[in-house]
Design a protein around this motif. Structure first.
Motif, PDB file in Angstrom:
ATOM      1  N   LEU A  27      25.793  -4.988 -58.452  1.00  0.00           N
ATOM      2  CA  LEU A  27      25.561  -6.407 -58.710  1.00  0.00           C
ATOM      3  C   LEU A  27      26.521  -7.217 -57.863  1.00  0.00           C
ATOM      4  CD1 LEU A  27      24.279  -8.759 -60.359  1.00  0.00           C
ATOM      5  CD2 LEU A  27      26.098  -8.400 -62.035  1.00  0.00           C
ATOM      6  N   SER A  28      25.997  -8.231 -57.172  1.00  0.00           N
ATOM      7  CA  SER A  28      26.825  -9.120 -56.352  1.00  0.00           C
ATOM      8  C   SER A  28      26.593 -10.563 -56.765  1.00  0.00           C
ATOM      9  CB  SER A  28      26.492  -8.962 -54.863  1.00  0.00           C
ATOM     10  OG  SER A  28      26.747  -7.646 -54.415  1.00  0.00           O
ATOM     11  N   ALA A  29      27.652 -11.369 -56.659  1.00  0.00           N
ATOM     12  CA  ALA A  29      27.572 -12.793 -56.975  1.00  0.00           C
ATOM     13  C   ALA A  29      28.269 -13.587 -55.885  1.00  0.00           C
ATOM     14  CB  ALA A  29      28.203 -13.086 -58.330  1.00  0.00           C
ATOM     15  N   THR A  30      27.619 -14.675 -55.443  1.00  0.00           N
ATOM     16  CA  THR A  30      28.166 -15.510 -54.374  1.00  0.00           C
ATOM     17  C   THR A  30      28.046 -16.977 -54.745  1.00  0.00           C
ATOM     18  OG1 THR A  30      27.474 -13.901 -52.694  1.00  0.00           O
ATOM     19  CG2 THR A  30      28.017 -16.116 -51.939  1.00  0.00           C
ATOM     20  N   PRO A  31      29.153 -17.673 -55.019  1.00  0.00           N
ATOM     21  CA  PRO A  31      29.099 -19.144 -55.125  1.00  0.00           C
ATOM     22  C   PRO A  31      28.812 -19.699 -53.728  1.00  0.00           C
ATOM     23  CG  PRO A  31      31.091 -18.234 -56.126  1.00  0.00           C
ATOM     24  CD  PRO A  31      30.492 -17.141 -55.290  1.00  0.00           C
ATOM     25  N   LEU A  78      33.101 -17.075 -51.048  1.00  0.00           N
ATOM     26  CA  LEU A  78      33.696 -15.891 -51.672  1.00  0.00           C
ATOM     27  C   LEU A  78      32.599 -15.065 -52.312  1.00  0.00           C
ATOM     28  CD1 LEU A  78      36.399 -14.473 -52.447  1.00  0.00           C
ATOM     29  CD2 LEU A  78      36.340 -15.820 -54.559  1.00  0.00           C
ATOM     30  N   ARG A  79      32.593 -13.771 -52.020  1.00  0.00           N
ATOM     31  CA  ARG A  79      31.583 -12.883 -52.579  1.00  0.00           C
ATOM     32  C   ARG A  79      32.260 -11.813 -53.440  1.00  0.00           C
ATOM     33  NH1 ARG A  79      29.559 -13.394 -47.077  1.00  0.00           N
ATOM     34  NH2 ARG A  79      27.477 -14.321 -47.032  1.00  0.00           N
ATOM     35  N   PHE A  80      31.569 -11.427 -54.521  1.00  0.00           N
ATOM     36  CA  PHE A  80      32.039 -10.365 -55.403  1.00  0.00           C
ATOM     37  C   PHE A  80      30.934  -9.322 -55.533  1.00  0.00           C
ATOM     38  CE2 PHE A  80      33.657 -14.473 -56.700  1.00  0.00           C
ATOM     39  CZ  PHE A  80      35.007 -14.277 -56.899  1.00  0.00           C
ATOM     40  N   SER A  81      31.301  -8.048 -55.445  1.00  0.00           N
ATOM     41  CA  SER A  81      30.315  -6.976 -55.613  1.00  0.00           C
ATOM     42  C   SER A  81      30.911  -5.880 -56.489  1.00  0.00           C
ATOM     43  CB  SER A  81      29.900  -6.383 -54.269  1.00  0.00           C
ATOM     44  OG  SER A  81      29.238  -7.329 -53.465  1.00  0.00           O
ATOM     45  N   LEU A  82      30.117  -5.410 -57.434  1.00  0.00           N
ATOM     46  CA  LEU A  82      30.500  -4.310 -58.317  1.00  0.00           C
ATOM     47  C   LEU A  82      29.426  -3.239 -58.194  1.00  0.00           C
ATOM     48  CD1 LEU A  82      32.610  -3.415 -60.440  1.00  0.00           C
ATOM     49  CD2 LEU A  82      31.079  -4.360 -62.187  1.00  0.00           C
ATOM     50  N   THR A  83      29.830  -2.029 -57.813  1.00  0.00           N
ATOM     51  CA  THR A  83      28.883  -0.955 -57.541  1.00  0.00           C
ATOM     52  C   THR A  83      29.208   0.267 -58.377  1.00  0.00           C
ATOM     53  OG1 THR A  83      28.698  -1.739 -55.254  1.00  0.00           O
ATOM     54  CG2 THR A  83      27.832   0.452 -55.729  1.00  0.00           C
TER      55      THR A  83
END
Length: 419
Positions: free
Chosen positions: A93-97, A396-401
């Protein structure tokens, strides 16, 4: 009829993958750069959110992805990579503002993953959701009539097939839905279309580079090949794209690995021509485009008619720029990135994305890091524009794998060795 009070649709150029969709009335403009008059002629499309790099791993490396190692987000970059993964099953799952310097509540979310179902076959899927935030609506008198939260999304299903020990190909099918037209008129319906991706990936056998072990990779991806999307009466091209890339990963020793990757991207969408404008009474050019009375079409001064069928538009995109071959070269974006990994646990990444000023001016440095613990990997990336007043600043990007290997079967004891 209502209209948006929110000014973002007026101030954000589509070249920054913002929110506006292509208008058939778009014309090229002349501006002065470095003392020279040049044509500012970016290619714009509908649903540009499909081009936004969704994850922080590739995002930290300048948005390279054609030939990087496979991961949970491979469908966006090159779906054929999936079968070369050393994992049995992975998802993330990735989230990008998005456009954080201008708007506080626009987000891109991406959920993707795949599983190996056979020795040479992997299947995967992804969901991309783009929330455009809250938008206030007013009537023609400026009285607020309510607010909406339009969104766009794409749903994918993909398959990757290994054709030899070193090469695979992949196909992805995509359903696209866009509710952006509700920002311009509250009673508008969502628009939708479908598209496919076709991709290939090559991974060499391990070879010697000087006294080090190395692996070379290469890939291509033709993405978003599909029908135009129709918001009202006029259909609009979606961002069909060609990505070509290569990479080289070197193992310095048992613990330290370094990879370098390079991508080239080109939109497979017609370029807007230069239209002939009318002259005023004094013979000076105006901003009004001249219309051919015989065909009721705009008179093209240079370039080709962009209102063509999809298949024709793909081939036309390689030779329709009004500035000729030099302008065609400017429509190729270059991405370069590097990745250092220690013991397959900790990674540092950096990259650069370059787009010519005449085609959008997306030029930025990116960097990030990743950390893996057991089956969980966390990746972060940050973007720094090299040009001032860039709306992509502070992205800024966040990714959790989550990576899973097949359960290893315990070897049955040999009776001959038993007491």
């Amino acid at each position: 009829m209502t209209k948006t009070k929110f000014h973002i649709y007026l101030v954000l150029p589509s070249v920054f993958l913002a929110l506006s969709f292509k208008s058939k009335s778009q014309i090229s403009t002349l501006q002065t750069l470095n003392g020279q008059t040049v044509v500012i002629n970016p290619i714009t499309t509908a649903v540009p959110f499909l081009l936004i790099g969704p994850d922080s791993k590739q995002g930290a490396m300048g948005d390279v992805g054609a030939a990087t190692d496979p991961d949970a987000n491979s469908i966006h970059w090159n779906g054929s990579k999936m079968i070369f993964s050393d994992k049995k099953f992975t998802f993330g799952l990735s989230a990008t503002p998005w456009l954080r310097t201008l708007v506080p509540d626009i987000y891109l979310y991406y959920l993707g993953g795949f599983a190996k179902v056979k020795k040479n076959t992997a299947v995967g899927g992804s969901l991309r959701y783009f929330s455009l935030g809250n938008i206030d609506l007013t009537n023609i008198n400026g009285v607020q009539t309510g607010s909406i939260r339009p969104n766009e999304f794409a749903l994918d299903a993909a398959i990757s097939q290994r054709l030899s020990d070193n090469f695979s190909m992949g196909v992805a099918m995509r359903f696209i839905n866009s509710g952006i037209s509700r920002a311009f008129t509250s009673n508008a319906n969502s628009a939708s279309t479908a598209a496919v991706d076709i991709s290939g990936y090559y991974k060499s056998n391990e070879f010697k580079l000087s006294d080090k072990k190395a692996i070379a990779t290469g890939g291509f991806a033709l993405t978003n090949l599909g029908a135009k999307i129709k918001y009202s009466n006029d259909p609009n091209f979606i961002p069909m794209n060609m990505r070509l890339g290569g990479g080289l990963k070197t193992k310095f020793d048992e613990y330290n690995t370094f990879g370098f990757y390079l991508d080239f991207n080109k939109l497979l969408v017609p370029t807007s021509p230069l239209y002939k404008t009318k002259l005023d009474a004094n013979g000076n050019p105006t901003n009004e485009i001249e219309i051919d009375p015989a065909t009721n079409e705009k008179v093209i001064l240079k370039g080709k008619n962009p209102n063509v069928p999809v298949a024709q538009g793909i081939f036309q995109s390689f030779g329709d720029a009004p500035g000729g071959f030099n302008e065609e070269l400017q429509e190729v974006n270059i991405c370069a990135g590097a990745d250092y990994t220690y013991n397959n646990v900790f990674s540092l990444r950096a990259g650069y994305f370059y787009e010519p000023k005449t085609k959008g001016s997306r030029q930025y440095v990116s960097f990030g890091a990743g950390f893996k613990y057991n089956v969980i990997r966390l990746d972060l990336s940050y973007l720094i524009p090299t040009l001032i007043n860039n709306p992509l600043a502070r992205t800024l990007r966040f990714s959790l794998t989550f990576d899973f290997d097949p359960a290893k079967k315990e070897q049955a004891p040999n009776p001959a060795t038993q007491p």
